[in-house]
Scaffold this motif. Structure first.
Motif, PDB file in Angstrom:
ATOM      1  N   VAL A 269       2.983   2.205   8.343  1.00 59.34           N
ATOM      2  CA  VAL A 269       1.667   1.780   8.848  1.00 59.34           C
ATOM      3  C   VAL A 269       1.221   0.501   8.119  1.00 59.34           C
ATOM      4  O   VAL A 269       0.652  -0.411   8.740  1.00 59.34           O
ATOM      5  CB  VAL A 269       0.625   2.912   8.695  1.00 59.34           C
ATOM      6  CG1 VAL A 269      -0.750   2.458   9.171  1.00 59.34           C
ATOM      7  CG2 VAL A 269       1.070   4.146   9.479  1.00 59.34           C
ATOM      8  N   ILE A 270       1.506   0.424   6.826  1.00 63.80           N
ATOM      9  CA  ILE A 270       1.167  -0.797   6.082  1.00 63.80           C
ATOM     10  C   ILE A 270       1.922  -1.985   6.703  1.00 63.80           C
ATOM     11  O   ILE A 270       1.358  -3.064   6.914  1.00 63.80           O
ATOM     12  CB  ILE A 270       1.482  -0.639   4.573  1.00 63.80           C
ATOM     13  CG1 ILE A 270       0.540   0.407   3.951  1.00 63.80           C
ATOM     14  CG2 ILE A 270       1.380  -1.968   3.839  1.00 63.80           C
ATOM     15  CD1 ILE A 270       0.906   0.855   2.540  1.00 63.80           C
ATOM     16  N   GLY A 271       3.195  -1.747   7.052  1.00 57.53           N
ATOM     17  CA  GLY A 271       3.989  -2.792   7.720  1.00 57.53           C
ATOM     18  C   GLY A 271       3.351  -3.221   9.030  1.00 57.53           C
ATOM     19  O   GLY A 271       3.257  -4.414   9.337  1.00 57.53           O
ATOM     20  N   ILE A 272       2.881  -2.254   9.800  1.00 55.52           N
ATOM     21  CA  ILE A 272       2.244  -2.560  11.099  1.00 55.52           C
ATOM     22  C   ILE A 272       0.994  -3.415  10.874  1.00 55.52           C
ATOM     23  O   ILE A 272       0.709  -4.343  11.625  1.00 55.52           O
ATOM     24  CB  ILE A 272       1.888  -1.232  11.831  1.00 55.52           C
ATOM     25  CG1 ILE A 272       3.167  -0.534  12.317  1.00 55.52           C
ATOM     26  CG2 ILE A 272       0.925  -1.481  12.989  1.00 55.52           C
ATOM     27  CD1 ILE A 272       2.980   0.899  12.822  1.00 55.52           C
ATOM     28  N   SER A 273       0.272  -3.122   9.787  1.00 61.61           N
ATOM     29  CA  SER A 273      -0.992  -3.839   9.531  1.00 61.61           C
ATOM     30  C   SER A 273      -0.766  -5.280   9.103  1.00 61.61           C
ATOM     31  O   SER A 273      -1.647  -6.128   9.254  1.00 61.61           O
ATOM     32  CB  SER A 273      -1.796  -3.116   8.437  1.00 61.61           C
ATOM     33  OG  SER A 273      -1.238  -3.375   7.158  1.00 61.61           O
ATOM     34  N   GLY A 274       0.409  -5.542   8.525  1.00 65.32           N
ATOM     35  CA  GLY A 274       0.687  -6.881   8.005  1.00 65.32           C
ATOM     36  C   GLY A 274       0.009  -7.143   6.663  1.00 65.32           C
ATOM     37  O   GLY A 274       0.100  -8.236   6.114  1.00 65.32           O
ATOM     38  N   LYS A 275      -0.677  -6.117   6.100  1.00 60.06           N
ATOM     39  CA  LYS A 275      -1.349  -6.328   4.805  1.00 60.06           C
ATOM     40  C   LYS A 275      -0.391  -5.991   3.667  1.00 60.06           C
ATOM     41  O   LYS A 275       0.603  -5.298   3.870  1.00 60.06           O
ATOM     42  CB  LYS A 275      -2.554  -5.381   4.677  1.00 60.06           C
ATOM     43  CG  LYS A 275      -3.646  -5.585   5.696  1.00 60.06           C
ATOM     44  CD  LYS A 275      -4.751  -4.550   5.466  1.00 60.06           C
ATOM     45  CE  LYS A 275      -5.690  -4.457   6.643  1.00 60.06           C
ATOM     46  NZ  LYS A 275      -6.681  -3.400   6.510  1.00 60.06           N
ATOM     47  N   LYS A 276      -0.748  -6.452   2.474  1.00 57.65           N
ATOM     48  CA  LYS A 276      -0.025  -6.006   1.276  1.00 57.65           C
ATOM     49  C   LYS A 276      -0.896  -4.955   0.605  1.00 57.65           C
ATOM     50  O   LYS A 276      -1.966  -5.269   0.071  1.00 57.65           O
ATOM     51  CB  LYS A 276       0.204  -7.180   0.324  1.00 57.65           C
ATOM     52  CG  LYS A 276       1.323  -8.082   0.751  1.00 57.65           C
ATOM     53  CD  LYS A 276       1.954  -8.798  -0.448  1.00 57.65           C
ATOM     54  CE  LYS A 276       3.181  -9.570  -0.044  1.00 57.65           C
ATOM     55  NZ  LYS A 276       2.881 -10.644   0.936  1.00 57.65           N
ATOM     56  N   LEU A 277      -0.463  -3.700   0.642  1.00 56.32           N
ATOM     57  CA  LEU A 277      -1.251  -2.611   0.048  1.00 56.32           C
ATOM     58  C   LEU A 277      -0.359  -1.787  -0.850  1.00 56.32           C
ATOM     59  O   LEU A 277       0.861  -1.758  -0.691  1.00 56.32           O
ATOM     60  CB  LEU A 277      -1.833  -1.709   1.152  1.00 56.32           C
ATOM     61  CG  LEU A 277      -2.763  -2.342   2.190  1.00 56.32           C
ATOM     62  CD1 LEU A 277      -3.173  -1.310   3.242  1.00 56.32           C
ATOM     63  CD2 LEU A 277      -4.002  -2.939   1.540  1.00 56.32           C
ATOM     64  N   HIS A 278      -0.974  -1.057  -1.778  1.00 63.44           N
ATOM     65  CA  HIS A 278      -0.226  -0.157  -2.666  1.00 63.44           C
ATOM     66  C   HIS A 278      -0.528   1.285  -2.266  1.00 63.44           C
ATOM     67  O   HIS A 278      -1.574   1.579  -1.688  1.00 63.44           O
ATOM     68  CB  HIS A 278      -0.636  -0.385  -4.121  1.00 63.44           C
ATOM     69  CG  HIS A 278      -0.550  -1.832  -4.509  1.00 63.44           C
ATOM     70  ND1 HIS A 278       0.645  -2.445  -4.769  1.00 63.44           N
ATOM     71  CD2 HIS A 278      -1.516  -2.782  -4.633  1.00 63.44           C
ATOM     72  CE1 HIS A 278       0.420  -3.718  -5.048  1.00 63.44           C
ATOM     73  NE2 HIS A 278      -0.891  -3.955  -4.970  1.00 63.44           N
ATOM     74  N   ILE A 279       0.407   2.170  -2.649  1.00 60.69           N
ATOM     75  CA  ILE A 279       0.219   3.598  -2.360  1.00 60.69           C
ATOM     76  C   ILE A 279       0.052   4.328  -3.686  1.00 60.69           C
ATOM     77  O   ILE A 279       0.836   4.118  -4.625  1.00 60.69           O
ATOM     78  CB  ILE A 279       1.457   4.163  -1.620  1.00 60.69           C
ATOM     79  CG1 ILE A 279       1.569   3.538  -0.234  1.00 60.69           C
ATOM     80  CG2 ILE A 279       1.406   5.684  -1.531  1.00 60.69           C
ATOM     81  CD1 ILE A 279       2.867   3.858   0.495  1.00 60.69           C
ATOM     82  N   LYS A 280      -0.967   5.184  -3.744  1.00 62.21           N
ATOM     83  CA  LYS A 280      -1.126   6.047  -4.931  1.00 62.21           C
ATOM     84  C   LYS A 280      -1.086   7.493  -4.451  1.00 62.21           C
ATOM     85  O   LYS A 280      -1.865   7.879  -3.575  1.00 62.21           O
ATOM     86  CB  LYS A 280      -2.474   5.751  -5.595  1.00 62.21           C
ATOM     87  CG  LYS A 280      -2.688   6.538  -6.866  1.00 62.21           C
ATOM     88  CD  LYS A 280      -4.047   6.176  -7.472  1.00 62.21           C
ATOM     89  CE  LYS A 280      -4.331   7.050  -8.657  1.00 62.21           C
ATOM     90  NZ  LYS A 280      -5.750   7.062  -8.992  1.00 62.21           N
TER      91      LYS A 280
END
Ligand code: NAD
Length: 328
Positions: A269-280
């Motif tokens: 889903v992060i890939g779909i968003s195109g954002k750079k996010l972290h997972i905790k």
């Protein structure tokens, strides 16, 4: 898919305001059959398009009897008290989950017998009926239909669904009611709720990613290595319509065999968003370690398999949730 119903066909959808009910009615509408919808509420995100729609509490037998003043050819029984992991596994809703859904099913079956219903009655069961001990290894899981017994579901929701399968099957045996039962495995897509506590993992992850700003962290329950498969709603409706038109009168899986860990789903889903996010990964309700559909029976009997892969379905769902969030 061919038009399975015609304008003389009378269809009753119970749980018409819910996620699967709303999508089912959208699919039935072009078939010009007469659709009666019943729910405690109207659909959350769109106007209902049933020919008639009643707000009724199916736990109340008098209200159920009123609905059965007419005849129907097909009944889709989708109404249940349900939700995602946070609702089902906290233990706080166990009594409601069991009582509410049991009352609904008992009232419906009672009315069906009283009215000498001659059509086909579909009941929505769940993959949650499968025994916990077959789903402890994140690589290997067994959800073959026959593995349901000896029974050991990991939630009261699963126990109630298993009891209801037996209830519907008993009514078929003793009152000659024609039934169909599907064990749905994690259905997702547009029209599903994505906030409020009853949402499921795919919608919850989309919401978290949409709401996160570039560089932020999203929280995922558990260690993220728990695995699941998810079926896109359009495929679910295809299978459901094939099942109701088939002669298969015992419980059958409707799901996907594309297993993925929850962290990998979040990365998708992060890939779909195109954002750079972290997972905790944080402590939270996870359910069984692994679960995936076993589609051998449905492939053999109904010649059905999913056509949308997970990423395609998640992209459509993400875009739909994004639009809903943007509107607020
Ligand atoms: P949902 O919660 O969106 O829909 C269920 C609907 O039933 C809701 O609109 C709710 O208001 C209605 N309802 C509840 N109590 C009622 C009552 N007393 N009287 C009238 N209506 C009542 O759920 P869904 O995802 O659309 O699921 C439909 C069915 O499929 C349910 O039985 C569910 O247990 C089963 N199922 C769904 C999934 C899934 O992944 N969505 C998986 C396994 C099984």
């Amino acid at each position: 898919m061919d038009l399975l119903f015609n304008k003389k066909t009378k269809v009753l959808v119970l749980g018409a305001g819910g996620f699967i009910g709303t999508n089912l009615i959208k699919r039935l509408k072009p078939m010009n059959c007469h659709i009666t919808g019943v729910d405690l509420k109207y659909p959350d995100f769109s106007e209902h398009i049933a020919d008639e729609y009643f707000i009724n509490d199916l736990r109340n037998s008098t209200e159920v009897d009123l609905i059965f003043n007419k005849t129907y050819d097909y009944i889709f029984q989708l109404a249940a008290d349900m939700g995602g992991a946070g609702y089902v596994f906290s233990g706080k809703n166990d009594a409601d989950l069991m009582y509410n859904s049991s009352m609904i099913n008992l009232n419906i079956l009672n009315a069906v017998v009283k009215k000498e219903f001659k059509g086909v009655l579909f009941y929505a069961s769940s993959a949650c009926i499968y025994p916990e001990h077959n789903q402890t290894d994140s690589e290997n899981t067994n959800c073959e239909e026959s593995s349901a017994y000896p029974a050991n579901p990991d939630s009261e929701y699963g126990w109630e669904k298993l009891y209801a399968e037996r209830l519907y099957t008993s009514f078929k045996r003793n009152y000659n009611i024609s039934i169909r039962i599907a064990r749905f495995h994690n259905i997702f897509g547009p029209e599903g709720i994505f906030e409020g506590g009853k949402e499921k993992a795919p919608a919850a992850i989309c919401r978290k990613v949409i709401k996160a700003k570039e560089g932020e962290t999203i929280e995922i329950w558990g260690d993220g290595m728990q695995t699941r498969s998810f079926l896109y709603i359009d495929d679910c409706i295809d299978a459901l319509l094939k099942l109701i038109k088939s002669p298969v009168e015992y419980p059958i899986n409707i799901g996907s065999e594309e297993m993925i860990s929850i962290n990998d789903l979040a990365k998708m889903v992060i890939g779909i968003s195109g954002k750079k996010l972290h997972i905790k990964n944080i402590e939270g309700f996870q359910g069984v370690r692994s679960r995936s559909s076993d589609n051998r029976m449905i492939e053999k009997l109904l010649h059905w398999q999913p056509t949308n892969n997970l990423e395609v379905g998640m992209k459509t769902t993400y875009d739909w949730i994004q639009k809903k969030i943007d509107l607020n």
